[in-house]
Design an enzyme around this catalytic site. Structure first.
Site, PDB file in Angstrom:
ATOM      1  N   ARG A 107      -3.289  11.874   2.789  1.00 15.48           N
ATOM      2  CA  ARG A 107      -3.513  10.731   1.617  1.00 15.48           C
ATOM      3  C   ARG A 107      -3.458  12.080   0.272  1.00 15.48           C
ATOM      4  NH1 ARG A 107      -5.130   5.663   2.167  1.00 15.48           N
ATOM      5  NH2 ARG A 107      -4.647   5.575  -0.150  1.00 15.48           N
TER       6      ARG A 107
ATOM      7  N   CYS B  50      -3.480   3.410   9.481  1.00 14.52           N
ATOM      8  CA  CYS B  50      -3.924   3.922   8.150  1.00 14.52           C
ATOM      9  C   CYS B  50      -5.400   4.383   8.310  1.00 14.52           C
ATOM     10  CB  CYS B  50      -3.635   3.113   7.074  1.00 14.52           C
ATOM     11  SG  CYS B  50      -4.263   1.254   7.351  1.00 14.52           S
TER      12      CYS B  50
ATOM     13  N   HIS C 295       0.926  -1.052  -0.007  1.00 18.50           N
ATOM     14  CA  HIS C 295       0.011   0.028  -0.147  1.00 18.50           C
ATOM     15  C   HIS C 295       0.772   1.452   0.085  1.00 18.50           C
ATOM     16  CE1 HIS C 295      -3.440   2.265   0.362  1.00 18.50           C
ATOM     17  NE2 HIS C 295      -3.846   1.974   1.441  1.00 18.50           N
TER      18      HIS C 295
HETATM   19  N1  NVA Z   1      -4.393  -3.804   5.722  1.00 17.96           N
HETATM   20  C1  NVA Z   1      -5.613  -3.107   5.304  1.00 17.96           C
HETATM   21  C2  NVA Z   1      -5.492  -1.751   5.011  1.00 17.96           C
HETATM   22  C3  NVA Z   1      -6.922  -1.171   4.813  1.00 17.96           C
HETATM   23  C4  NVA Z   1      -6.523   0.290   4.244  1.00 17.96           C
HETATM   24  C5  NVA Z   1      -6.534  -3.994   4.304  1.00 17.96           C
HETATM   25  O1  NVA Z   1      -5.822  -4.561   3.237  1.00 17.96           O
HETATM   26  O2  NVA Z   1      -7.624  -4.330   4.552  1.00 17.96           O
HETATM   27  N1   CP Z   2      -6.187   3.739   4.486  1.00 15.29           N
HETATM   28  C1   CP Z   2      -6.899   3.191   3.318  1.00 15.29           C
HETATM   29  O1   CP Z   2      -6.431   3.264   2.483  1.00 15.29           O
HETATM   30  O2   CP Z   2      -8.338   3.527   3.544  1.00 15.29           O
HETATM   31  P1   CP Z   2      -9.424   3.222   2.645  1.00 15.29           P
HETATM   32  O3   CP Z   2      -9.624   1.794   2.561  1.00 15.29           O
HETATM   33  O4   CP Z   2     -10.737   3.849   3.144  1.00 15.29           O
HETATM   34  O5   CP Z   2      -9.191   3.516   1.262  1.00 15.29           O
END
Ligand code: NVA
Ligand code: CP
Length: 309
Positions: free
Chosen positions: A293, A265, A135
């Site tokens: 972001r 996050c 990410h």
């Molecule tokens: N590790 C989490 C991050 C969400 C922004 C996921 O992949 O669901």
């Molecule tokens: N942190 C993040 O990526 O949030 P969302 O899943 O809401 O996009």
């Protein structure tokens, strides 16, 4: 050559540093103008960003939409569930078709191989809005937030708690680029991607996996965590039991430095990976992260179009 942003290494340390500088100066230059107003230079006027979502999103979707608008462009949001890929059209053809309509593609998908294939066949920049592996947009916002809170990156002590997931992998990648010290407090069986670990350790980063959460928190400048159950990984009933010792709570924050910041996050699950008290504490900078972001992604877009870095 087309600039893709699939991982931080696509931009490298210099590119990410340029993105962070640009994000901080562009953020300051907006001078509290209305959020829908253009930046002074509207540097991506006329540019169209396609955003494909195979998984849920609040921040990535709205911040990229506002980012391209403030830069003078527009976005189209495509739900992967209603695209022809769901009925068997190839990623390669999808990439070639979208490249005829839009100037860049942002995708949130499960398999990192999907975004790699998309970028291989697209003739416009492709940006990773989260895969199961990484990410990178989130980590740009996180690095910006640390710097803004007075935490210079080289030599910083960062402790990550819980799951060795996509956000952890990109944090590991950042440790390799910016030489901060990273302690990963994880239960057995939840370690991060070995390739990310190897690459960062080879580049000289100090990264340790520690099973004792208090030892990991001891003297840290930054405490980070994320959900214990990432999107698409629901189902294992053992997770809560395995993870509970790694919850970021007052005891963990008290072991860190007095001026340590807490980062997440989002979305957060209070009572699971973080206590409500920490989430609401003076240490918490989670909404600065969320705001950044927007700023960081404007600069990622500008980097993709060769305007910086
Ligand atoms: N590790 C989490 C991050 C969400 C922004 C996921 O992949 O669901
Ligand atoms: N942190 C993040 O990526 O949030 P969302 O899943 O809401 O996009």
């Amino acid at each position: 050559m087309t600039r893709n942003f699939l991982n931080l290494s696509d931009a490298g340390g210099d590119g990410i540093a340029a993105i962070l500088d640009d994000a901080m100066s562009a953020k300051a230059a907006r001078n509290d103008r209305p959020k829908g107003a253009l930046d002074d230079d509207a540097s991506l006027t006329g540019h169209m960003l396609a955003m494909i979502f195979e998984k849920n999103s609040t921040r990535t979707r709205s911040s990229f939409d506002m980012a391209i608008r403030q830069l003078g462009g527009s976005s189209m949001i495509m739900d992967a569930g209603s695209m022809q890929t769901k009925r068997g059209e190839s990623i390669a053809d999808t990439a070639r078709v979208l490249s005829r309509y839009v100037d860049a593609i942002m995708i949130r998908t499960a398999g990192h191989d999907i975004i790699e294939q998309l970028s291989q066949y697209a003739s416009v920049p492709v940006i990773n809005g989260l895969t199961d592996l990484s990410h990178p947009c989130q980590i740009c916002a996180d690095l910006q937030t640390m710097i803004e809170h007075g935490k210079a990156l080289p030599g910083l002590n960062i402790a990550w708690f819980g799951d060795g997931n996509n956000v952890a992998n990109s944090t590991i990648e950042a440790a390799g680029l910016f030489k901060f010290n990273l302690r990963l407090a994880l239960p057995n069986g939840y370690d991060p991607d070995a390739n990310f670990l190897d690459a960062s350790c080879k580049s000289g980063a100090s990264i340790e996996i520690i099973r004792d959460p208090l030892a990991a928190a001891n003297g840290a400048d930054v405490i980070m965590t994320d959900t214990w159950v990432s999107m698409g990984q629901e189902g294992s009933s053992a997770i809560m039991k395995d993870m509970m010792p790694y919850q970021v709570n007052d005891e963990i924050m008290n072991a860190a430095k007095d001026d340590a910041i807490f980062m997440h996050c989002l979305p957060a699950h209070a009572g699971e990976e973080v206590s409500q008290s920490v989430l609401d504490s003076k240490h918490s900078v989670v909404f600065d992260q969320a705001e950044n972001r927007l700023h960081a992604q404007k600069s990622i877009l500008r980097w993709c179009f060769g305007l910086i870095g």
